[in-house]
Design a protein around this motif. Structure first.
Motif, PDB file in Angstrom:
ATOM      1  N   THR A 160       0.825  -1.221   0.000  1.00  0.00           N
ATOM      2  CA  THR A 160       0.000   0.000   0.000  1.00  0.00           C
ATOM      3  C   THR A 160       0.854   1.262   0.000  1.00  0.00           C
ATOM      4  O   THR A 160       0.327   2.374   0.115  1.00  0.00           O
ATOM      5  N   ARG A 195      -3.364   3.776   4.535  1.00  0.00           N
ATOM      6  CA  ARG A 195      -3.753   2.750   3.570  1.00  0.00           C
ATOM      7  C   ARG A 195      -3.373   1.353   4.060  1.00  0.00           C
ATOM      8  O   ARG A 195      -4.051   0.371   3.753  1.00  0.00           O
ATOM      9  N   ALA A 196      -2.275   1.253   4.823  1.00  0.00           N
ATOM     10  CA  ALA A 196      -1.818  -0.053   5.293  1.00  0.00           C
ATOM     11  C   ALA A 196      -2.802  -0.689   6.272  1.00  0.00           C
ATOM     12  O   ALA A 196      -2.851  -1.922   6.396  1.00  0.00           O
ATOM     13  N   PRO A 199      -5.674  -2.888   3.703  1.00  0.00           N
ATOM     14  CA  PRO A 199      -5.127  -3.164   2.379  1.00  0.00           C
ATOM     15  C   PRO A 199      -6.072  -3.940   1.469  1.00  0.00           C
ATOM     16  O   PRO A 199      -5.955  -3.871   0.246  1.00  0.00           O
ATOM     17  N   THR A 312      -0.753  -4.897  -9.719  1.00  0.00           N
ATOM     18  CA  THR A 312      -1.664  -4.218  -8.802  1.00  0.00           C
ATOM     19  C   THR A 312      -3.049  -4.844  -8.876  1.00  0.00           C
ATOM     20  O   THR A 312      -3.663  -4.894  -9.952  1.00  0.00           O
ATOM     21  N   ARG A 319      -9.289   0.252  -2.351  1.00  0.00           N
ATOM     22  CA  ARG A 319      -8.226  -0.718  -2.099  1.00  0.00           C
ATOM     23  C   ARG A 319      -7.440  -1.013  -3.378  1.00  0.00           C
ATOM     24  O   ARG A 319      -8.004  -1.452  -4.376  1.00  0.00           O
ATOM     25  N   VAL A 321      -3.713  -2.903  -4.222  1.00  0.00           N
ATOM     26  CA  VAL A 321      -2.627  -3.694  -3.627  1.00  0.00           C
ATOM     27  C   VAL A 321      -1.546  -3.882  -4.692  1.00  0.00           C
ATOM     28  O   VAL A 321      -1.697  -4.666  -5.618  1.00  0.00           O
TER      29      VAL A 321
END
Length: 339
Positions: A160, A195-196, A199, A312, A319, A321
């Motif tokens: 993230t 964001r982490a 995720p 990604t 979200r 990733v």
């Protein structure tokens, strides 16, 4: 010689020569840590090569009868600062011992950080400043998700991370000269705690897999090259792509039970990337994990350098990733492109 090595030497030499001041020309690099060496001795100014050329032209024009005015350094705050960017002293990849494992993993604030020092505070730079930032984010994630494994927390941080600055432009790296940062500069990117926390997907690793990795490092297992490629890390590094390589990764859903993720591929230059499946569906009653296969095929037969890309998984909402990719094409083992 890099500016961070050259400036202290230049200060020492000009001081020994009895100079009245120093104008140091350099590639754009943060050298404020070294300027206190001039304090009480002489005024020191760092400029880039373009300004240095203008100063040299002026000096030549006045035939040595130059007038110099030294003013205090300018302080810029807020949006006028190019931030974040990777420091020149930051450790760079690839990993010498394990080139099939991408390093570094992540970048975090580590330049001119206000830190406690005994009974006072000082500005410090280095890994010793970046590490506490990552440690604190790790502790926060563990408090929010106490059931997450260390690998899941690492994955959430790496996948993230941001690869753009606050203007939305690609993060730059201070090298000689400055360039756009790549995974060997910052791994997944610059750490983004918000964001982490959520995720959506993570790349988990069973602790027993780390035991296999340890045994590989000691030479106790065979076939370790293939094992390194398939270790379920939130990154992919292929250091010796001769023709085609196929590897596997597994993602675990830690977001909403009902979710669909679509893949976006940024292929490294000169490499074809095929991923199957390219869409992953999670349902309330289905498995929380999904495997996918990645195939890299070299489009050019060269003894080349590394090129970079990413995979990604996006749910179409908040979200996203992203894992970094580093691939190097080769023709022969133990031969480098050194011409």
């Amino acid at each position: 010689m890099p500016p961070r090595q050259a400036l202290p030497i230049a200060i020492n030499l000009t001081t020994m020569a009895g100079a009245k001041g120093l104008i140091f020309a350099q590639y754009t690099t943060n050298l404020l840590d070294f300027l206190p060496l001039c304090r009480g001795v002489m005024p020191c100014v760092v400029v880039d090569f373009e300004i240095a050329q203008r100063i040299a032209s002026y000096w030549s024009w006045v035939k040595g009868n130059a007038v110099v005015k030294v003013s205090p350094a300018m302080t810029v705050v807020g949006k006028g600062v190019l931030s974040p960017r990777v420091a020149s002293f930051s450790s760079r990849g690839p990993s010498m011992l394990f080139p099939s494992i991408l390093k570094p993993d992540i970048a975090a604030p580590g330049v001119s950080i206000l830190a406690a020092d005994r009974n006072s505070y000082v500005f410090k730079s280095g890994t010793s400043m970046a590490c506490p930032h990552v440690s604190a984010v790790t502790a926060l994630l563990k408090s929010v998700h106490p059931g997450w494994s260390p690998a899941m927390i690492k994955s959430a941080i790496v996948s993230t991370a941001s690869v753009t600055d606050h203007f939305g432009m690609p993060i730059q790296a201070e090298v000689v000269p400055r360039k756009l940062a790549d995974p060997f500069d910052f791994g997944g990117g610059h750490i983004d705690p918000e964001r982490a926390v959520d995720p959506g997907l993570v790349y988990d690793v069973d602790a027993r897999e780390y035991n296999k990795f340890f045994n590989c490092t000691l030479g106790y297992l065979d076939g370790c090259e293939s094992y390194y490629l398939n270790l379920n890390l939130p990154s992919i590094a292929v250091p010796d792509l001769k023709d085609k390589v196929v590897l596997q990764r597994t993602v675990t859903n830690v977001g909403p039970a009902e979710a669909t993720y679509h893949l976006v591929v940024e292929a490294p230059a000169g490499i074809d990337v095929f991923v199957e499946p390219s869409v992953i569906n999670f349902t309330q009653s289905g498995s929380k994990s999904a495997k996918f296969m990645v195939r890299f095929t070299a489009r050019q037969r060269v003894q080349g350098g590394y090129t970079f890309g990413s995979l990604t998984w996006s749910d179409g909402g908040t979200r996203s990733v992203r894992i970094p990719i580093a691939v190097r094409t080769v023709i022969q083992d133990f031969v480098a492109d050194t011409s």
